[in-house]
Design an enzyme around this catalytic site. Structure first.
Site, PDB file in Angstrom:
ATOM      1  N   HIS A   1      39.980 -37.239  40.867  1.00  0.00           N
ATOM      2  CA  HIS A   1      39.418 -38.615  40.382  1.00  0.00           C
ATOM      3  C   HIS A   1      38.812 -39.433  41.613  1.00  0.00           C
ATOM      4  O   HIS A   1      37.984 -40.254  41.265  1.00  0.00           O
ATOM      5  CB  HIS A   1      40.373 -39.447  39.360  1.00  0.00           C
TER       6      HIS A   1
ATOM      7  N   HIS B   1      42.624 -27.758  35.465  1.00  0.00           N
ATOM      8  CA  HIS B   1      43.188 -27.854  34.195  1.00  0.00           C
ATOM      9  C   HIS B   1      44.143 -26.479  34.107  1.00  0.00           C
ATOM     10  O   HIS B   1      45.108 -26.385  33.364  1.00  0.00           O
ATOM     11  CB  HIS B   1      42.641 -27.792  33.001  1.00  0.00           C
TER      12      HIS B   1
END
Length: 724
Positions: free
Chosen positions: A99, A267
């Protein structure tokens, strides 16, 4: 005796002195005023390290192996105040680094991991960054230990990289070199929405037309890093989400293969958190109470940690082994059929219709409990979109290939805004040159500069031609992601040699003169272009009665077409250049705002911007030889005439078109000059007028020349990291 009861009765003892938080600022009264503050960020007044601190020198004292060992140990050192999922912080650290880097957008190079901006508003309080404050707080003991030898910006990215290594991925490499900022960035446009996660069509929406995302934005919503994991505007539809993913990742400079790799690799580890109600979470860090000490989203109502953590609202892990790097993501996604459901927090997510018990991930606290895995709408896009599906199938069949593509994509993601390889530092810098790094070969630095300059002087090129070409070569520099600039002389290559703003016909004429000179002396065209610009300025200064030598640092190299990703360079094309009084077309944004944005990307101060404008006008460096803004009868003389005439009350100024004004003599109305908005803002804006008046003064004619030369040299050397 004075009455002191007013203080004891609760009245403010400072009355209406210094304004700290309350009160109306000038921007509140005049919201359309030019925001020059974006040119004056990150100066020594906000930096506790002082002017003498050199981060690169401090890095030389860093024990890199010890730091990496400490980060490895951190991954499994679960803290009771914020326990690690399955006893491993890997997923959390990856998300923090992802992020941090994922806010980068290629259109203007802003965002990204290069400054440690995740520590400050608004990013530290974005809805997509819920609980990343905990990740940074977990890193604090390590930052405290290594101190000035490691920046937060570097540590955040390294923590994510080491998290992957600790979980079994062979990473591509890592480079130190990111320097911290010390207050929020105010130049980055994150969108115009008035609320977090505002859907399309809301006030200030970033979308228009069918679904056209506003430039330079990459994320689909205010407060998100990339796409909405629940679907477009929170409505699940994997193909529509795939369309959003493709646009967003392309604007982060990623192709389809890198997009699938990064989605899957991100993920493969960790989980989503939504086992509770978001209503129980407190304010984000920037709005939290003093006693929270910079931590946000605290849950003082229910347990709120471990299996009861709430972050995105989606709940569950993607794979069977969320603390291990493997190919399980593709086996899970492609090997099952999925159905929509809602998490305990009420978020849309996908779960398998049927799955073997042993393929389920275990609970983060109790390994005897197995739970359903999940996929977000963005994950389902990898399965539904035909192009993404084909790539995912290949990755599933070739785990080694997937690992390599991901490792390279992760390196690109986390280093995209670090700049050229000359800025990289550390033992793990990859030797391989990558085209997205905009490679430039080293140039010669030992040669007879005076002889080259003499040859240029005898070439017959005009001052305007020499100055304009050098400026156009250097003005592409962006301090945001350290791209562009004069080094490499890419102005002679596609796509730059056909850009409208570079005046291709004039450029070809000038290059036809300068390239043979470079070849004759076996020096780079990049050096010769800059040297020619310097020569033009010296000639103009001499004509103004000031003898000055413009500083020149040889050593630039020449890039080749093969070293140049044309599509990647398209975003550097100037759509306006106030310094050469040029607009490609009329825009919603005013010409002076476009000038300000370019000046900020070039890392110019307001004073430098001012003196450069005045100098470029009298040098005759306008686009196409235009006389707009040329407030002088002595073109080619580096005089302060632009400022003298701009501030002269003998004239009146009248608009004649959207970006054109007439300057007439007040006495008889005779037309004297024409001007653009960019020209007149230096007499209109109170701050810029103050600078203009300095340069218009009778005693500052020589100061003007010397300040212009200093600002010019800064622009020419902006990308010369080899000189620092």
């Amino acid at each position: 005796m004075g009455n002191n009861n007013e203080f004891s009765s609760g009245k403010c003892p400072v009355m209406h002195g210094g304004m700290t938080s309350a009160g109306m600022a000038s921007k509140d009264w005049w919201p359309n005023a030019l925001n020059l503050d974006i040119l004056h960020q990150h100066d020594t007044k906000t930096n506790p390290m002082g002017q003498q601190f050199n981060y690169r020198e401090a890095l030389k004292q860093l024990d890199v192996q010890a730091l990496k060992d400490d980060l490895r140990a951190l991954m499994t050192d679960s803290q009771p105040w914020w326990p690690a999922d399955w006893g491993h912080y890997g997923g959390l650290m990856v998300r923090m680094a992802w992020h941090s880097a994922g806010s980068y957008r290629i259109a203007d190079g802003r965002g990204g991991a290069g400054t440690g901006n995740q520590r400050f508003a608004p990013l530290n309080s974005w809805p997509d960054n819920v609980n990343l404050d905990k990740a940074r707080r977990l890193l604090w003991p390590i930052k405290k230990k290594y101190g000035n030898k490691i920046s937060w910006a570097d540590l955040i990215v390294l923590a994510g990289t080491m998290a992957y290594e600790s979980m079994g991925l062979k990473t591509f490499g890592f480079a130190f070199g990111r320097e911290d900022i010390w207050h929020p960035e105010i130049d980055t446009y994150w969108g115009s929405e008035k609320e977090w996660l505002a859907p399309s069509g809301s006030e200030g929406s970033r979308y228009s037309g069918e679904r056209d995302l506003e430039n330079p934005l990459a994320a689909v919503m205010m407060g998100l890093i990339y796409v909405n994991p629940e679907g477009v505007d929170g409505h699940p539809d994997p193909q529509k989400t795939a369309n959003d993913v493709r646009v967003t990742f392309a604007r982060m400079a990623m192709n389809d293969e890198e997009t699938v790799a990064l989605t899957a690799g991100g993920h493969t580890v960790g989980k989503c958190h939504g086992n509770g109600s978001a209503a129980n979470l407190g304010a984000a860090p920037e709005g939290a109470d003093l006693q929270e000490q910079g931590l946000g989203w605290n849950n003082h109502t229910t347990r709120g940690i471990d299996r009861d953590t709430v972050s995105s609202g989606i709940e569950g892990a993607w794979t069977s082994k969320p603390t291990q790097w493997d190919n399980g993501y593709f086996d899970m996604l492609l090997g099952h059929e999925w159905t929509l459901t809602k998490s305990p927090a009420g978020a849309w997510q996908w779960v398998p219709i049927q799955i073997a018990e042993e393929d389920k991930p275990v609970d983060v606290e109790d390994p005897s409990i197995r739970l359903l895995p999940i996929m977000t709408d963005a994950d389902m896009a990898m399965k539904v979109d035909p192009t993404y599906r084909q790539i995912a199938e290949r990755f599933r069949q070739d785990p080694a290939y997937f690992s390599d593509v991901f490792a390279r994509a992760w390196f690109k993601l986390t280093h995209r805004d670090l700049g050229p390889k000359s800025r990289y530092f550390g033992p793990d810098v990859p030797q391989e040159a990558l085209i997205w790094q905009d490679p430039v070969p080293a140039g010669r630095s030992e040669y007879d500069v005076a002889a080259v300059k003499a040859k240029i002087a005898a070439s017959g090129l005009s001052i305007a031609d020499m100055v304009s070409t050098a400026w156009d070569s250097a003005r592409t520099f962006r301090g945001s992601d350290k791209r562009g600039g004069a080094n490499g002389a890419r102005i002679r290559l596609a796509p730059q040699n056909t850009w409208e703003g570079n005046e291709p016909a004039r450029l070809a004429k000038v290059l036809a003169v300068l390239e043979p000179i470079a070849a004759e002396f076996n020096v780079s065209v990049a050096d010769v272009i800059v040297l020619a610009g310097n020569l033009g300025i010296e000639q103009a200064a001499k004509a103004a009665g000031v003898a000055i030598e413009v500083p020149f640092a040889p050593g630039r190299g020449d890039a080749t077409q093969a070293m140049t990703d044309e599509a990647s360079f398209e975003v550097l094309e100037p759509l306006a250049d106030g310094f050469r009084n040029w607009l490609k077309k009329d825009y919603v944004v005013t010409a002076e705002e476009l000038l300000l944005d370019r000046a900020q990307l070039m890392r110019l101060t307001a004073c430098e911007m001012t003196v450069l404008i005045g100098g470029m006008r009298v040098l005759g460096a306008n686009y196409g030889g235009s006389k707009v803004g040329v407030f002088t009868d002595r073109i080619g003389v580096l005089s302060n005439d632009f400022f003298v005439n701009l501030t002269d009350m003998s004239y009146t100024w009248k608009p004649t078109a959207s970006n054109l004004y007439e300057i007439r003599e007040r006495a008889n109305g005779a037309l004297k000059w024409t001007a653009s908005r960019v020209d007149l803002v230096f007499g209109s804006n109170s701050i810029l007028r103050a600078y203009a008046e300095v340069y218009a003064q009778d005693d500052n004619k020589e100061k003007f020349v010397r300040d212009f030369v200093a600002a010019w040299t800064k622009v020419m050397n902006a990308d010369r990291y080899d000189l620092r």
